[in-house]
Design an enzyme around this catalytic site. Sequence first.
Site, PDB file in Angstrom:
ATOM      1  N   GLY A  41       0.826  -1.220   0.000  1.00 59.70           N
ATOM      2  CA  GLY A  41       0.000   0.000   0.000  1.00 59.70           C
ATOM      3  C   GLY A  41       0.850   1.255   0.000  1.00 59.70           C
ATOM      4  CB  SER A  47       3.533   4.769   5.133  1.00 61.01           C
ATOM      5  OG  SER A  47       2.936   4.285   3.941  1.00 61.01           O
ATOM      6  CG  ASP A  66      -0.637   0.939  -4.233  1.00 61.79           C
ATOM      7  OD1 ASP A  66      -1.552   0.724  -5.048  1.00 61.79           O
ATOM      8  OD2 ASP A  66      -0.801   1.570  -3.174  1.00 61.79           O
ATOM      9  N   GLY A  70      -5.976   2.125  -6.567  1.00 64.03           N
ATOM     10  CA  GLY A  70      -6.822   2.525  -5.440  1.00 64.03           C
ATOM     11  C   GLY A  70      -7.605   1.372  -4.855  1.00 64.03           C
ATOM     12  CB  SER A 119      -0.156  -7.024  -2.224  1.00 65.96           C
ATOM     13  OG  SER A 119      -1.462  -7.442  -1.926  1.00 65.96           O
ATOM     14  CG  ASP A 135      -1.632   1.343   5.274  1.00 67.25           C
ATOM     15  OD1 ASP A 135      -2.820   1.185   5.645  1.00 67.25           O
ATOM     16  OD2 ASP A 135      -1.112   2.459   5.114  1.00 67.25           O
ATOM     17  CG  HIS A 138      -7.639  -0.705   4.946  1.00 68.08           C
ATOM     18  ND1 HIS A 138      -6.583  -0.694   4.070  1.00 68.08           N
ATOM     19  CD2 HIS A 138      -7.227  -0.002   6.023  1.00 68.08           C
ATOM     20  CE1 HIS A 138      -5.574  -0.006   4.613  1.00 68.08           C
ATOM     21  NE2 HIS A 138      -5.948   0.417   5.800  1.00 68.08           N
ATOM     22  CG  HIS A 163      -1.842   2.222   9.314  1.00 67.08           C
ATOM     23  ND1 HIS A 163      -2.390   3.169   8.478  1.00 67.08           N
ATOM     24  CD2 HIS A 163      -1.553   2.863  10.481  1.00 67.08           C
ATOM     25  CE1 HIS A 163      -2.410   4.339   9.112  1.00 67.08           C
ATOM     26  NE2 HIS A 163      -1.912   4.183  10.328  1.00 67.08           N
ATOM     27  CG  ASP A 164      -5.660   2.110   8.702  1.00 64.73           C
ATOM     28  OD1 ASP A 164      -5.756   3.259   9.161  1.00 64.73           O
ATOM     29  OD2 ASP A 164      -5.050   1.854   7.647  1.00 64.73           O
TER      30      ASP A 164
HETATM   31  N1  SAH Z   1       0.402   3.695   3.121  1.00 62.20           N
HETATM   32  C1  SAH Z   1      -0.313   4.756   2.445  1.00 62.20           C
HETATM   33  C2  SAH Z   1      -1.799   4.497   2.305  1.00 62.20           C
HETATM   34  C3  SAH Z   1      -2.150   3.243   1.563  1.00 62.20           C
HETATM   35  S1  SAH Z   1      -3.806   3.265   1.000  1.00 62.20           S
HETATM   36  C4  SAH Z   1      -0.051   6.101   3.138  1.00 62.20           C
HETATM   37  O1  SAH Z   1       0.846   6.194   3.985  1.00 62.20           O
HETATM   38  O2  SAH Z   1      -0.703   7.082   2.818  1.00 62.20           O
HETATM   39  C5  SAH Z   1      -4.003   1.644   0.392  1.00 62.20           C
HETATM   40  C6  SAH Z   1      -3.326   1.384  -0.941  1.00 62.20           C
HETATM   41  O3  SAH Z   1      -3.383  -0.030  -1.159  1.00 62.20           O
HETATM   42  C7  SAH Z   1      -3.986   2.022  -2.166  1.00 62.20           C
HETATM   43  O4  SAH Z   1      -3.078   2.870  -2.823  1.00 62.20           O
HETATM   44  C8  SAH Z   1      -4.392   0.831  -3.059  1.00 62.20           C
HETATM   45  O5  SAH Z   1      -4.171   1.046  -4.453  1.00 62.20           O
HETATM   46  C9  SAH Z   1      -3.492  -0.268  -2.539  1.00 62.20           C
HETATM   47  N2  SAH Z   1      -4.007  -1.621  -2.741  1.00 62.20           N
HETATM   48  C10 SAH Z   1      -5.226  -2.095  -2.402  1.00 62.20           C
HETATM   49  N3  SAH Z   1      -5.329  -3.396  -2.710  1.00 62.20           N
HETATM   50  C11 SAH Z   1      -4.143  -3.762  -3.275  1.00 62.20           C
HETATM   51  C12 SAH Z   1      -3.632  -4.980  -3.821  1.00 62.20           C
HETATM   52  N4  SAH Z   1      -4.358  -6.102  -3.851  1.00 62.20           N
HETATM   53  N5  SAH Z   1      -2.375  -4.991  -4.326  1.00 62.20           N
HETATM   54  C13 SAH Z   1      -1.629  -3.861  -4.326  1.00 62.20           C
HETATM   55  N6  SAH Z   1      -2.055  -2.682  -3.810  1.00 62.20           N
HETATM   56  C14 SAH Z   1      -3.297  -2.635  -3.295  1.00 62.20           C
HETATM   57 MG    MG Z   2      -3.622   2.951   6.619  1.00 63.81          MG
END
Ligand code: SAH
Ligand code: MG
Length: 206
Positions: A41, A47, A66, A70, A119, A135, A138, A163-164
């Site tokens: 993420g 982060s 990532d 989104g 991922s 992260d 979610h 996270h979260d």
């Molecule tokens: N760590 C970031 C926030 C991450 S938000 C910060 O510090 O601001 C969550 C991210 O996870 C998004 O950009 C989304 O595109 C990514 N994401 C969601 N599912 C995913 C997956 N299956 N594989 C890769 N990335 C993913």
């Molecule tokens: Mg988060």
Amino acid sequence: MNPELAELAQQVKGFMPHDEGVALYRAAAEAASLGPLVEIGSYCGKSAVYLGAAAAEVGGVLFTIDHHRGSEEMQAGWEHHDAELVDPSTGRMDSLPVLRQTLIDAGLEEAVVAIVGDSVTVAAHWSSAALVFIDGGHGDAPAHADYEAWAPKVMPGGLLAIHDVFPDPADGGRPPYEIWLRALDDGYIEHDAQGSLRVLRRSPNG
Ligand code: SAH
Ligand code: MG
């Protein structure tokens, strides 16, 4: 943490309160000389600046993963949608250009390697990591899939950060909390907590 990077991290678009970012930096600083750091993420790199700062200090590396399309809640019409991140040529979200600019601004292009893709697909070809930070998606399925795919990659004695994590349902969604509980159940030891960030250590005996 380098004060210039701490300052920059706070300017980057994203979802990482500074006190939690500093805790993430601390965890990364413990792990970065033992092996690679992995983040699920990246989004715009907020982060990744905290994690990457720790990697850079010891000549280590952060791989930040990532697909940049989104999460569900970032799509048009949802709570975390940001119209500035829509690629006009496809009409889809694309946070990759912002991530790249963040890494340039932070001087972290060498210490942070961006991996663009899903991922779980990446995990299937990954061997191990000194720290894994989850992260990504979610929702129920993505959070549990990330846990199942990535927790086994944490090297014995390594760190797993999530996270979260909200023990009280009134504060946020369940899945990150559920995977934190799974980690405890799987023998991970609580190591640090700051806001909704949880850091666990995998037993040195595996
Ligand atoms: N760590 C970031 C926030 C991450 S938000 C910060 O510090 O601001 C969550 C991210 O996870 C998004 O950009 C989304 O595109 C990514 N994401 C969601 N599912 C995913 C997956 N299956 N594989 C890769 N990335 C993913
Ligand atoms: Mg988060």
